[in-house]
Design a protein around this motif. Structure first.
Motif, PDB file in Angstrom:
ATOM      1  N   PRO A  39       0.798  -1.237   0.000  1.00  0.00           N
ATOM      2  CA  PRO A  39       0.000   0.000   0.000  1.00  0.00           C
ATOM      3  C   PRO A  39       0.828   1.282   0.000  1.00  0.00           C
ATOM      4  N   PRO A  40       1.923   1.394   0.796  1.00  0.00           N
ATOM      5  CA  PRO A  40       2.661   2.672   0.812  1.00  0.00           C
ATOM      6  C   PRO A  40       3.700   2.795  -0.304  1.00  0.00           C
ATOM      7  N   LEU A  41       3.477   2.155  -1.447  1.00  0.00           N
ATOM      8  CA  LEU A  41       4.446   2.207  -2.540  1.00  0.00           C
ATOM      9  C   LEU A  41       4.691   3.638  -3.001  1.00  0.00           C
ATOM     10  N   PHE A  42       3.622   4.407  -3.165  1.00  0.00           N
ATOM     11  CA  PHE A  42       3.796   5.776  -3.638  1.00  0.00           C
ATOM     12  C   PHE A  42       4.584   6.612  -2.630  1.00  0.00           C
ATOM     13  N   VAL A  43       4.319   6.433  -1.349  1.00  0.00           N
ATOM     14  CA  VAL A  43       5.041   7.179  -0.312  1.00  0.00           C
ATOM     15  C   VAL A  43       6.528   6.844  -0.369  1.00  0.00           C
ATOM     16  N   THR A  44       6.844   5.591  -0.658  1.00  0.00           N
ATOM     17  CA  THR A  44       8.231   5.159  -0.753  1.00  0.00           C
ATOM     18  C   THR A  44       8.961   5.865  -1.895  1.00  0.00           C
ATOM     19  N   LEU A  45       8.244   6.120  -2.996  1.00  0.00           N
ATOM     20  CA  LEU A  45       8.867   6.698  -4.192  1.00  0.00           C
ATOM     21  C   LEU A  45       8.688   8.216  -4.293  1.00  0.00           C
ATOM     22  N   ARG A  46       7.960   8.812  -3.367  1.00  0.00           N
ATOM     23  CA  ARG A  46       7.616  10.230  -3.489  1.00  0.00           C
ATOM     24  C   ARG A  46       8.840  11.141  -3.536  1.00  0.00           C
ATOM     25  N   LYS A  47       9.917  10.778  -2.874  1.00  0.00           N
ATOM     26  CA  LYS A  47      11.113  11.624  -2.880  1.00  0.00           C
ATOM     27  C   LYS A  47      11.729  11.733  -4.269  1.00  0.00           C
ATOM     28  N   LEU A  48      11.410  10.799  -5.156  1.00  0.00           N
ATOM     29  CA  LEU A  48      11.950  10.848  -6.513  1.00  0.00           C
ATOM     30  C   LEU A  48      11.252  11.896  -7.364  1.00  0.00           C
ATOM     31  N   TYR A  49      10.142  12.434  -6.878  1.00  0.00           N
ATOM     32  CA  TYR A  49       9.332  13.340  -7.683  1.00  0.00           C
ATOM     33  C   TYR A  49       9.924  14.750  -7.781  1.00  0.00           C
ATOM     34  N   CYS A  50      11.096  14.946  -7.223  1.00  0.00           N
ATOM     35  CA  CYS A  50      11.764  16.241  -7.364  1.00  0.00           C
ATOM     36  C   CYS A  50      12.419  16.369  -8.737  1.00  0.00           C
ATOM     37  N   GLU A  51      12.543  15.260  -9.461  1.00  0.00           N
ATOM     38  CA  GLU A  51      13.125  15.267 -10.805  1.00  0.00           C
ATOM     39  C   GLU A  51      12.048  14.895 -11.816  1.00  0.00           C
ATOM     40  N   ARG A  52      11.757  15.803 -12.713  1.00  0.00           N
ATOM     41  CA  ARG A  52      10.627  15.637 -13.632  1.00  0.00           C
ATOM     42  C   ARG A  52      10.773  14.411 -14.524  1.00  0.00           C
ATOM     43  N   TRP A  53      11.970  14.153 -15.002  1.00  0.00           N
ATOM     44  CA  TRP A  53      12.138  13.023 -15.920  1.00  0.00           C
ATOM     45  C   TRP A  53      11.890  11.686 -15.223  1.00  0.00           C
ATOM     46  N   LYS A  54      12.195  11.616 -13.929  1.00  0.00           N
ATOM     47  CA  LYS A  54      11.909  10.388 -13.179  1.00  0.00           C
ATOM     48  C   LYS A  54      10.399  10.203 -13.012  1.00  0.00           C
ATOM     49  N   VAL A  55       9.692  11.308 -12.797  1.00  0.00           N
ATOM     50  CA  VAL A  55       8.233  11.256 -12.685  1.00  0.00           C
ATOM     51  C   VAL A  55       7.630  10.726 -13.982  1.00  0.00           C
ATOM     52  N   GLU A  56       8.103  11.224 -15.105  1.00  0.00           N
ATOM     53  CA  GLU A  56       7.582  10.788 -16.404  1.00  0.00           C
ATOM     54  C   GLU A  56       7.888   9.313 -16.650  1.00  0.00           C
ATOM     55  N   THR A  57       9.074   8.878 -16.255  1.00  0.00           N
ATOM     56  CA  THR A  57       9.440   7.469 -16.419  1.00  0.00           C
ATOM     57  C   THR A  57       8.525   6.563 -15.613  1.00  0.00           C
ATOM     58  N   ILE A  58       8.291   6.936 -14.349  1.00  0.00           N
ATOM     59  CA  ILE A  58       7.417   6.136 -13.484  1.00  0.00           C
ATOM     60  C   ILE A  58       5.998   6.110 -14.035  1.00  0.00           C
ATOM     61  N   GLU A  59       5.503   7.272 -14.462  1.00  0.00           N
ATOM     62  CA  GLU A  59       4.143   7.355 -14.996  1.00  0.00           C
ATOM     63  C   GLU A  59       3.973   6.477 -16.233  1.00  0.00           C
ATOM     64  N   ASN A  60       4.922   6.552 -17.155  1.00  0.00           N
ATOM     65  CA  ASN A  60       4.827   5.751 -18.380  1.00  0.00           C
ATOM     66  C   ASN A  60       4.874   4.262 -18.082  1.00  0.00           C
ATOM     67  N   LEU A  61       5.708   3.864 -17.145  1.00  0.00           N
ATOM     68  CA  LEU A  61       5.806   2.441 -16.798  1.00  0.00           C
ATOM     69  C   LEU A  61       4.495   1.925 -16.211  1.00  0.00           C
ATOM     70  N   VAL A  62       3.922   2.651 -15.239  1.00  0.00           N
ATOM     71  CA  VAL A  62       2.709   2.173 -14.572  1.00  0.00           C
ATOM     72  C   VAL A  62       1.518   2.204 -15.531  1.00  0.00           C
ATOM     73  N   LEU A  63       1.428   3.210 -16.384  1.00  0.00           N
ATOM     74  CA  LEU A  63       0.359   3.235 -17.392  1.00  0.00           C
ATOM     75  C   LEU A  63       0.497   2.050 -18.335  1.00  0.00           C
ATOM     76  N   GLY A  64       1.738   1.700 -18.673  1.00  0.00           N
ATOM     77  CA  GLY A  64       1.961   0.521 -19.505  1.00  0.00           C
ATOM     78  C   GLY A  64       1.545  -0.761 -18.809  1.00  0.00           C
ATOM     79  N   TYR A  65       1.822  -0.854 -17.496  1.00  0.00           N
ATOM     80  CA  TYR A  65       1.378  -2.033 -16.736  1.00  0.00           C
ATOM     81  C   TYR A  65      -0.140  -2.177 -16.794  1.00  0.00           C
ATOM     82  N   VAL A  66      -0.844  -1.062 -16.633  1.00  0.00           N
ATOM     83  CA  VAL A  66      -2.314  -1.098 -16.610  1.00  0.00           C
ATOM     84  C   VAL A  66      -2.850  -1.615 -17.934  1.00  0.00           C
ATOM     85  N   GLU A  67      -2.355  -1.074 -19.038  1.00  0.00           N
ATOM     86  CA  GLU A  67      -2.832  -1.509 -20.355  1.00  0.00           C
ATOM     87  C   GLU A  67      -2.503  -2.974 -20.606  1.00  0.00           C
TER      88      GLU A  67
END
Length: 391
Positions: free
Chosen positions: A196-224
């Motif tokens: 459950p706290p996966l997002f909290v674990t990764l939240r510190k990475l959100y200070c870098e925009r390119w890392k945010v985009e990488t995470i978003e693209n990966l999880v959206l790909g998992y969903v599809e």
């Protein structure tokens, strides 16, 4: 401003009046500690320690005295003396973990890297999830490149494959394709396990925009991919299908992801989809509550949290959270009724919470009365809080 000189004089007078009490000596030493006269503070502590002739086994008070001496030495920069202090009085110090941690830290500061590395390895064997131990271990290895830093954590991950920290920490400094591979593996393991706290674990990475985009693209790909073939990626060779809960936790992660980015519409879309998937998971309602709270809709947040509380009426956490949100929505009576489910029978919830010095309830009630313009009740709560803090 603190009158530290006045405090020192007062502690000296108390020491003269009660010279046999431990508190008098430690209080006087503390006065010099606060004004950063470390030498005098250590002399006072050492003089008092010499009076302790009979030290019983597991004497916690004496142990804390020795640890206080150690703290003063550390602040004074007396690292060699502190190591000798720990070696001399180790049998009398009860907190063995503090000794190990301090030795490792001091050897690192003194640039005894080989000794520090061995000590941090011992600490990691004791607790492989402590981030500070990994930081010290990495410094003792003195890596100069990203590859060398990554090798340090890969080595520990092989030694403790079930540990979470050596897989998470490299995400802070890796870049490019290396980061993509590591975060992909990390996300897959976490979503498969259902953390459950996966997002909290990764939240510190959100200070870098390119890392945010990488995470978003990966999880959206998992969903599809999960929707079409129940795998993280259609190209995966593994014939084993992933459980349906992977899709559920992916929805939950995306809801928190978009909420953090301020995209309330998408966050609500994914959390509602997750609730349709599994309507009995309390964590989803808590996520939805936070989305509404961040959007400024406190009334809807209360409704969601009340629904979460109704799914498990024995959960004190959701009960307390629901009462807190009710107070923020100025629903004072409803909040008192909610708290009454866990307070003592035969006594009103307000009186019982005041007796137990439940400060979050008192302060939130005070603010609610203030918003409603009930100044008398608000002042009453102010006096109750002040009485607790000044007595």
């Amino acid at each position: 401003m603190r009158d530290l000189e006045g405090y020192k004089d007062t502690r000296y007078q108390l020491l003269v009046l009660r010279p046999t009490q431990r508190a008098s000596w430690i209080g006087y030493a503390m006065a010099f500690h606060l004004i950063k006269d470390y030498e005098t503070a250590l002399k006072i502590l050492e003089e008092f320690r010499k009076t302790q002739v009979m030290v019983k086994p597991f004497d916690y008070e004496h142990s804390e005295l020795l640890l206080y001496q150690a703290m003063v030495m550390k602040e004074a920069g007396m690292y060699d003396e502190l190591l000798m202090h720990l070696d001399t009085f180790e049998p009398q110090i009860v907190d063995k973990l503090y000794i190990s941690e301090t030795r490792a830290e001091l050897n690192l500061l003194l640039e005894n890297y080989a000794t520090a590395e061995a000590l941090y390895l011992e600490l990691l064997g004791r607790n492989p999830e402590n981030w500070a131990y990994y930081e010290g271990f990495e410094k003792s290895r003195r890596p100069s490149t990203e590859e060398e830093r990554l090798a340090v954590y890969r080595e520990r991950a092989e030694k403790t494959p079930r540990a979470h920290a050596p897989k998470r920490l490299p995400l802070n400094f890796t870049t490019g394709e290396t980061f993509t591979q590591l975060i992909d593996r990390f996300l897959r393991q976490a979503l498969h396990k259902g953390i459950p706290p996966l997002f909290v674990t990764l939240r510190k990475l959100y200070c870098e925009r390119w890392k945010v985009e990488t995470i978003e693209n990966l999880v959206l790909g998992y969903v599809e991919s999960m929707k079409s073939c129940s795998k993280f990626n259609p190209a995966d060779d593994d014939s084993v299908l992933e459980p349906p809960t992977v899709l559920l936790w992916a929805y939950a992660f995306l809801a928190q992801h978009y909420d953090y980015l301020g995209n309330t519409a998408k966050a609500l879309e994914y959390v509602n989809t997750a609730i349709e998937h599994t309507p009995t998971l309390i964590e989803l309602y808590v996520i939805k509550t936070k989305i509404y709270k961040h959007a400024g809709n406190v009334e809807e947040a209360v409704r969601c949290l009340d629904e979460a509380q109704s799914l498990d009426t024995a959960d004190r956490y959701t009960n307390s959270k629901c009462a807190k949100y009710m107070l923020r929505a100025n629903m004072i009576k409803e909040a008192e009724e909610m708290c009454a489910k866990f307070t003592r029978e035969g006594v009103s919830a307000v009186d019982n919470l005041n007796e137990m010095q439940c400060m979050w309830f008192e302060t939130e009630s005070m603010r609610a009365y203030q918003r409603l313009g009930k100044w008398g009740e608000a002042l009453k709560k102010c006096h109750e809080v002040d009485r607790v803090r000044t007595v």
